[in-house]
Design a protein around this motif. Structure first.
Motif, PDB file in Angstrom:
ATOM      1  N   SER A 199      34.978  30.179  31.249  1.00 22.67           N
ATOM      2  CA  SER A 199      34.789  30.446  32.678  1.00 22.67           C
ATOM      3  C   SER A 199      33.655  29.559  33.171  1.00 22.67           C
ATOM      4  O   SER A 199      32.625  29.434  32.510  1.00 22.67           O
ATOM      5  N   SER A 212      36.534  29.304  37.818  1.00 24.46           N
ATOM      6  CA  SER A 212      37.779  28.934  37.148  1.00 24.46           C
ATOM      7  C   SER A 212      37.787  29.476  35.726  1.00 24.46           C
ATOM      8  O   SER A 212      36.742  29.558  35.078  1.00 24.46           O
ATOM      9  N   GLU A 244      44.122  25.706  33.340  1.00 22.78           N
ATOM     10  CA  GLU A 244      43.591  26.802  34.144  1.00 22.78           C
ATOM     11  C   GLU A 244      44.525  27.999  34.099  1.00 22.78           C
ATOM     12  O   GLU A 244      45.714  27.887  34.361  1.00 22.78           O
ATOM     13  N   GLY A 261      43.401  31.137  35.540  1.00 24.50           N
ATOM     14  CA  GLY A 261      43.050  32.043  36.626  1.00 24.50           C
ATOM     15  C   GLY A 261      41.903  31.494  37.448  1.00 24.50           C
ATOM     16  O   GLY A 261      41.236  30.536  37.065  1.00 24.50           O
ATOM     17  N   CYS A 276      38.808  33.135  40.239  1.00 25.66           N
ATOM     18  CA  CYS A 276      38.176  34.136  41.090  1.00 25.66           C
ATOM     19  C   CYS A 276      37.500  33.379  42.227  1.00 25.66           C
ATOM     20  O   CYS A 276      36.557  32.619  41.996  1.00 25.66           O
ATOM     21  N   TYR A 290      36.027  41.057  37.540  1.00 29.29           N
ATOM     22  CA  TYR A 290      37.339  40.407  37.573  1.00 29.29           C
ATOM     23  C   TYR A 290      38.127  40.775  36.325  1.00 29.29           C
ATOM     24  O   TYR A 290      37.614  40.658  35.198  1.00 29.29           O
ATOM     25  N   LEU A 334      41.117  39.898  33.914  1.00 29.62           N
ATOM     26  CA  LEU A 334      41.923  38.726  33.570  1.00 29.62           C
ATOM     27  C   LEU A 334      43.406  39.041  33.559  1.00 29.62           C
ATOM     28  O   LEU A 334      44.228  38.242  34.031  1.00 29.62           O
ATOM     29  N   GLU A 335      43.791  40.209  33.039  1.00 26.75           N
ATOM     30  CA  GLU A 335      45.203  40.564  32.950  1.00 26.75           C
ATOM     31  C   GLU A 335      45.810  40.798  34.334  1.00 26.75           C
ATOM     32  O   GLU A 335      46.919  40.348  34.621  1.00 26.75           O
ATOM     33  N   GLU A 368      44.540  39.609  37.065  1.00 24.53           N
ATOM     34  CA  GLU A 368      44.257  38.397  37.831  1.00 24.53           C
ATOM     35  C   GLU A 368      43.689  38.719  39.212  1.00 24.53           C
ATOM     36  O   GLU A 368      44.044  38.107  40.225  1.00 24.53           O
ATOM     37  N   LYS A 369      42.787  39.691  39.248  1.00 20.71           N
ATOM     38  CA  LYS A 369      42.136  40.046  40.501  1.00 20.71           C
ATOM     39  C   LYS A 369      40.858  40.836  40.209  1.00 20.71           C
ATOM     40  O   LYS A 369      40.639  41.319  39.094  1.00 20.71           O
TER      41      LYS A 369
END
Length: 412
Positions: A109, A117, A125, A127, A129, A157, A159-160, A162-163
């Protein structure tokens, strides 16, 4: 507090002679094993009396007196050329080191102009944020979540998913250009611990709820770094100057603080000796016993141009990796030796002369080391191409119970 400061030998010279030093040690060990030269590996202590003079042979070892921590050092140089180089668009800010982290699952990250990123070890890449005002980021122990601090807010955040699963404001954070922020995670990832200008705050991971906050202004001016001991009994903090403080966990009770003569730039806990802390202050290294509040060892580099920047201990071998910078003219350069003790360098990263490192960390299995030089991320095989520790197995795995400690460790 008074202590005798010993001088480390010239670091550059030791690194240049590494192969010769290893060869001499190997020959000495072989001759001692085959008893080619009698008493080669022994020290004679003379005892005098009125009638006779006797000698007692004591086995020569390098362990307890010369090596102040548990370690199984390499017997030859193992770190070769860099295994992989990634060119990523990272932040251009001065505090970019806080905007970089490497998860136990090998994900990187890093902050840039678009936000935070997330890439894999191939630079792909995975994901993003979109938080453009981040100050510091930190992966959870299981590598599934990323905690982010901005000037005024804390974001978690997932990761799974994605938010961001929560985004809260924090009164302890300050919107100052050079304000300090730092993050660490509890043993089981249940809590996120945030350090800022005047406080240490604990938040519940699932909800973002503030559990506890302790104001540290009467102990230390500010908090610039936080690190848990391997047994999660202690929390060490530094204030960006000459002070470090010890707190107990989980009650966050202040124990004591120590003021050193030089600015503290790095701290690292020994992976198996939970009461042993290494502190990089100015051009010196200090080994500190937290329980006894005593200095175990204290060594300093000869040259005043040297400065400790980063410290990291390898959990598999117990070797200490020290990132020093040194000045030549108006520029500073990096040198990264591997130490078996403060008196013994056993390996080094083969860096180019002009390399400037802003980040240094092991992967989850501690067989790879990642460094960052501006926008260039380099991945190194710490034990060579064929690791003596076998197949890489992640320390943390989301499909099993979270561990938080190393399952296998050959350190004796």
């Amino acid at each position: 507090m008074k202590t005798r400061i010993h001088k480390l030998q010239d670091i550059h010279k030791q690194i240049e002679l590494l192969n010769i030093t290893h060869q001499r040690e190997a020959w000495r060990a072989l001759m001692a094993e085959q008893t080619i030269i009698p008493d080669l590996n022994q020290i004679k202590i003379l005892h005098y009396s009125n009638s006779t003079m006797q000698s007692q042979n004591l086995q020569r070892t390098e362990s307890k007196e010369e090596r102040k921590w548990k370690c199984t050092p390499r017997k030859k140089t193992l770190i070769g050329n860099v295994e992989k180089i990634l060119c990523l668009d990272s932040s251009e800010e001065d505090n970019k080191v806080g905007l970089i982290d490497w998860s136990c699952n090998g994900l990187i990250s890093f902050g840039n102009q678009n936000g935070i990123s997330i890439c894999n070890r191939d630079g792909i890449e995975l994901g993003m944020c979109k938080e453009k005002n981040a100050k510091v980021v930190k992966w959870s122990n299981d590598g599934s979540k990323l905690a982010i601090c901005t000037s005024l807010r804390i974001i978690l955040y997932d990761l799974e998913k994605e938010k961001s699963i929560w985004n809260i404001s924090s009164k302890c954070l300050r919107a100052l250009p050079h304000s300090n922020h730092c993050i660490c995670w509890s043993f089981d990832d249940r809590y996120i611990v945030i350090g800022c200008e005047e406080a240490i705050s604990v938040y519940e991971t699932d909800t973002g709820k503030l559990i506890e906050s302790i104001w540290t202004i009467r102990y230390m001016d500010c908090i610039s770094s936080l690190n848990f001991s391997p047994n999660y009994k202690y929390l060490v903090s530094t204030d960006g100057e000459q002070n470090f403080g010890i707190f107990t966990w989980p009650d966050i009770k202040f124990c004591y603080y120590i003021e050193l003569s030089d600015k503290i730039r790095a701290v690292a806990w020994h992976p198996q000796m939970s009461n042993t802390l290494c502190i990089g202050s100015g051009r010196s290294l200090m080994l500190w016993n937290v329980n006894k509040k005593t200095i175990i060892d204290h060594k300093s580099v000869k040259s005043y141009d040297f400065r400790v920047e980063n410290l990291v201990w390898n959990k598999l071998s117990g070797e200490l990796v020290v990132h020093w910078t040194y000045r030549e003219g108006n520029k500073r350069y990096s040198i990264v030796p591997v130490l078996a003790s403060f008196d013994r360098i056993v390996d080094a990263l083969p860096l180019k002369h002009q390399t400037h490192i802003s980040f240094l960390k092991f992967n989850g299995t501690h067989e790879e080391l990642i460094t960052c030089d501006n926008e260039v991320f380099s991945i190194w095989n710490f034990f060579g191409e064929k690791s003596q520790y076998g197949r890489q197995v992640p320390l943390y795995n989301s499909t099993r119970q979270k561990q938080g400690v190393l399952n296998r460790n050959p350190i004796r």
